[in-house]
Motif scaffolding. Structure first.
Motif, PDB file in Angstrom:
ATOM      1  N   UNK A   7      -4.375  -9.579 -19.727  1.00 43.33           N
ATOM      2  CA  UNK A   7      -5.746  -9.377 -20.162  1.00 43.33           C
ATOM      3  C   UNK A   7      -5.763  -8.511 -21.412  1.00 43.33           C
ATOM      4  N   UNK A   8      -6.868  -8.607 -22.151  1.00 49.85           N
ATOM      5  CA  UNK A   8      -7.138  -7.672 -23.230  1.00 49.85           C
ATOM      6  C   UNK A   8      -7.800  -6.435 -22.632  1.00 49.85           C
ATOM      7  N   UNK A   9      -7.641  -5.301 -23.288  1.00 47.34           N
ATOM      8  CA  UNK A   9      -8.295  -4.072 -22.852  1.00 47.34           C
ATOM      9  C   UNK A   9      -8.775  -3.289 -24.066  1.00 47.34           C
ATOM     10  N   UNK A  10      -9.884  -2.594 -23.901  1.00 47.49           N
ATOM     11  CA  UNK A  10     -10.383  -1.731 -24.980  1.00 47.49           C
ATOM     12  C   UNK A  10      -9.678  -0.390 -24.977  1.00 47.49           C
ATOM     13  N   UNK A  11      -9.238   0.066 -23.789  1.00 46.77           N
ATOM     14  CA  UNK A  11      -8.652   1.403 -23.651  1.00 46.77           C
ATOM     15  C   UNK A  11      -7.496   1.326 -22.668  1.00 46.77           C
ATOM     16  N   UNK A  12      -6.297   1.152 -23.188  1.00 45.61           N
ATOM     17  CA  UNK A  12      -5.128   0.962 -22.328  1.00 45.61           C
ATOM     18  C   UNK A  12      -4.882   2.180 -21.449  1.00 45.61           C
ATOM     19  N   UNK A  13      -5.082   3.368 -21.963  1.00 42.93           N
ATOM     20  CA  UNK A  13      -4.855   4.568 -21.160  1.00 42.93           C
ATOM     21  C   UNK A  13      -5.761   4.574 -19.931  1.00 42.93           C
ATOM     22  N   UNK A  14      -7.051   4.295 -20.109  1.00 39.62           N
ATOM     23  CA  UNK A  14      -7.987   4.260 -18.978  1.00 39.62           C
ATOM     24  C   UNK A  14      -7.616   3.163 -17.995  1.00 39.62           C
ATOM     25  N   UNK A  15      -7.184   2.019 -18.514  1.00 39.01           N
ATOM     26  CA  UNK A  15      -6.815   0.897 -17.651  1.00 39.01           C
ATOM     27  C   UNK A  15      -5.575   1.220 -16.822  1.00 39.01           C
ATOM     28  N   UNK A  16      -4.544   1.791 -17.452  1.00 42.29           N
ATOM     29  CA  UNK A  16      -3.329   2.161 -16.709  1.00 42.29           C
ATOM     30  C   UNK A  16      -3.645   3.218 -15.659  1.00 42.29           C
ATOM     31  N   UNK A  17      -4.517   4.160 -15.963  1.00 44.90           N
ATOM     32  CA  UNK A  17      -4.915   5.187 -15.001  1.00 44.90           C
ATOM     33  C   UNK A  17      -5.634   4.562 -13.820  1.00 44.90           C
ATOM     34  N   UNK A  18      -6.571   3.642 -14.093  1.00 43.77           N
ATOM     35  CA  UNK A  18      -7.332   2.964 -13.036  1.00 43.77           C
ATOM     36  C   UNK A  18      -6.382   2.253 -12.064  1.00 43.77           C
ATOM     37  N   UNK A  97     -14.320 -12.360   5.025  1.00 48.77           N
ATOM     38  CA  UNK A  97     -14.376 -13.484   5.973  1.00 48.77           C
ATOM     39  C   UNK A  97     -13.317 -13.383   7.077  1.00 48.77           C
ATOM     40  N   UNK A  98     -12.181 -12.733   6.781  1.00 51.65           N
ATOM     41  CA  UNK A  98     -11.127 -12.557   7.780  1.00 51.65           C
ATOM     42  C   UNK A  98     -11.286 -11.315   8.640  1.00 51.65           C
ATOM     43  N   UNK A  99     -12.355 -10.521   8.392  1.00 45.32           N
ATOM     44  CA  UNK A  99     -12.632  -9.353   9.213  1.00 45.32           C
ATOM     45  C   UNK A  99     -12.101  -8.035   8.684  1.00 45.32           C
ATOM     46  N   UNK A 100     -11.368  -8.048   7.578  1.00 49.48           N
ATOM     47  CA  UNK A 100     -10.871  -6.805   6.980  1.00 49.48           C
ATOM     48  C   UNK A 100     -11.963  -6.190   6.105  1.00 49.48           C
ATOM     49  N   UNK A 101     -11.879  -4.864   5.903  1.00 49.45           N
ATOM     50  CA  UNK A 101     -12.780  -4.219   4.951  1.00 49.45           C
ATOM     51  C   UNK A 101     -12.487  -4.750   3.552  1.00 49.45           C
ATOM     52  N   UNK A 102     -13.561  -4.955   2.781  1.00 44.42           N
ATOM     53  CA  UNK A 102     -13.390  -5.339   1.385  1.00 44.42           C
ATOM     54  C   UNK A 102     -14.543  -4.783   0.565  1.00 44.42           C
ATOM     55  N   UNK A 103     -14.304  -4.660  -0.740  1.00 43.43           N
ATOM     56  CA  UNK A 103     -15.320  -4.228  -1.695  1.00 43.43           C
ATOM     57  C   UNK A 103     -14.902  -4.757  -3.059  1.00 43.43           C
ATOM     58  N   UNK A 104     -15.857  -4.800  -3.994  1.00 40.53           N
ATOM     59  CA  UNK A 104     -15.573  -5.172  -5.369  1.00 40.53           C
ATOM     60  C   UNK A 104     -15.965  -4.010  -6.279  1.00 40.53           C
ATOM     61  N   UNK A 105     -15.112  -3.713  -7.261  1.00 36.68           N
ATOM     62  CA  UNK A 105     -15.401  -2.699  -8.273  1.00 36.68           C
ATOM     63  C   UNK A 105     -15.099  -3.299  -9.644  1.00 36.68           C
ATOM     64  N   UNK A 106     -15.569  -2.620 -10.679  1.00 35.32           N
ATOM     65  CA  UNK A 106     -15.232  -3.012 -12.044  1.00 35.32           C
ATOM     66  C   UNK A 106     -14.153  -2.084 -12.577  1.00 35.32           C
ATOM     67  N   UNK A 107     -13.170  -2.653 -13.272  1.00 32.91           N
ATOM     68  CA  UNK A 107     -12.174  -1.812 -13.933  1.00 32.91           C
ATOM     69  C   UNK A 107     -12.782  -1.310 -15.253  1.00 32.91           C
ATOM     70  N   UNK A 108     -12.066  -0.494 -16.033  1.00 33.46           N
ATOM     71  CA  UNK A 108     -12.658   0.078 -17.244  1.00 33.46           C
ATOM     72  C   UNK A 108     -13.143  -0.944 -18.279  1.00 33.46           C
TER      73      UNK A 108
END
Length: 121
Positions: A7-18, A97-108
Motif C-alpha cells: 500500500x501507499x502511505x502518507x506517514x510511514x512512521x505512523x503506519x509502522x507504529x500502528x 459470524x463465527x462467534x468470535x469478537x471482532x471490530x473494524x478500525x482505520x489505520x493512519x
C-alpha cells in the motif's frame, strides 16, 4: 501462501507504529534507489509493505471491501488502547459470524482493518 500486501502511505512512521501495536514487527524501513521510503511489517506468517512517496499524497481508502483482516489476542483490551492512540473505530466490538469478537478500525491512512479475536487454535 501470501508473500506481502503493498500500500501507499502518507506517514510511514505512523503506519509502522500502528501495525506494531497490533503485534507486527518492522523488518525494513529504508529509502529505495527511486527515492521512496519503504517499510515492511511481518504479521504472523504474512507481510505488509508500505511506500511513502514524498510529495505525493495517496487518497484514503474507506470502502469496507478493501481491508486488511488480522487475528489479534485480547481484542477487548486492545480496542480501547487503539482508540486512546487516535484510531477511529468504524465498527464497534461485536460477534463475528463465527462467534468470535471482532471490530473494524482505520489505520493512519484510512484503510479499514478488521480485527478478529484469535482463539489460539
Amino acid at each position: 501462501m501470501l508473500k506481502h500486501v503493498s500500500f501507499l502511505t502518507r506517514d510511514l512512521t505512523a503506519t509502522l507504529t500502528f501495525y506494531g501495536r497490533l503485534g507486527g514487527v518492522t523488518e525494513k524501513d529504508v529509502v529505495t534507489p527511486e527515492g521512496y521510503r519503504r517499510g515492511v511489517v511481518r504479521l504472523g506468517g504474512g507481510r505488509l509493505q508500505f511506500f511513502q512517496m514524498f510529495g505525493e499524497q495517496p487518497a484514503p481508502h474507506s470502502h469496507w471491501a478493501e481491508h486488511i483482516a488480522l487475528h489479534v489476542r485480547g481484542l477487548r483490551d486492545l480496542l480501547p488502547e487503539l482508540q486512546a492512540a487516535g484510531a477511529v473505530v468504524t465498527r464497534d466490538l461485536q460477534p463475528s459470524p463465527g462467534g468470535r469478537d471482532m471490530a473494524f478500525v482505520l489505520d493512519p491512512d484510512g484503510r479499514q482493518v478488521e480485527l478478529l479475536e484469535d482463539d489460539g487454535g
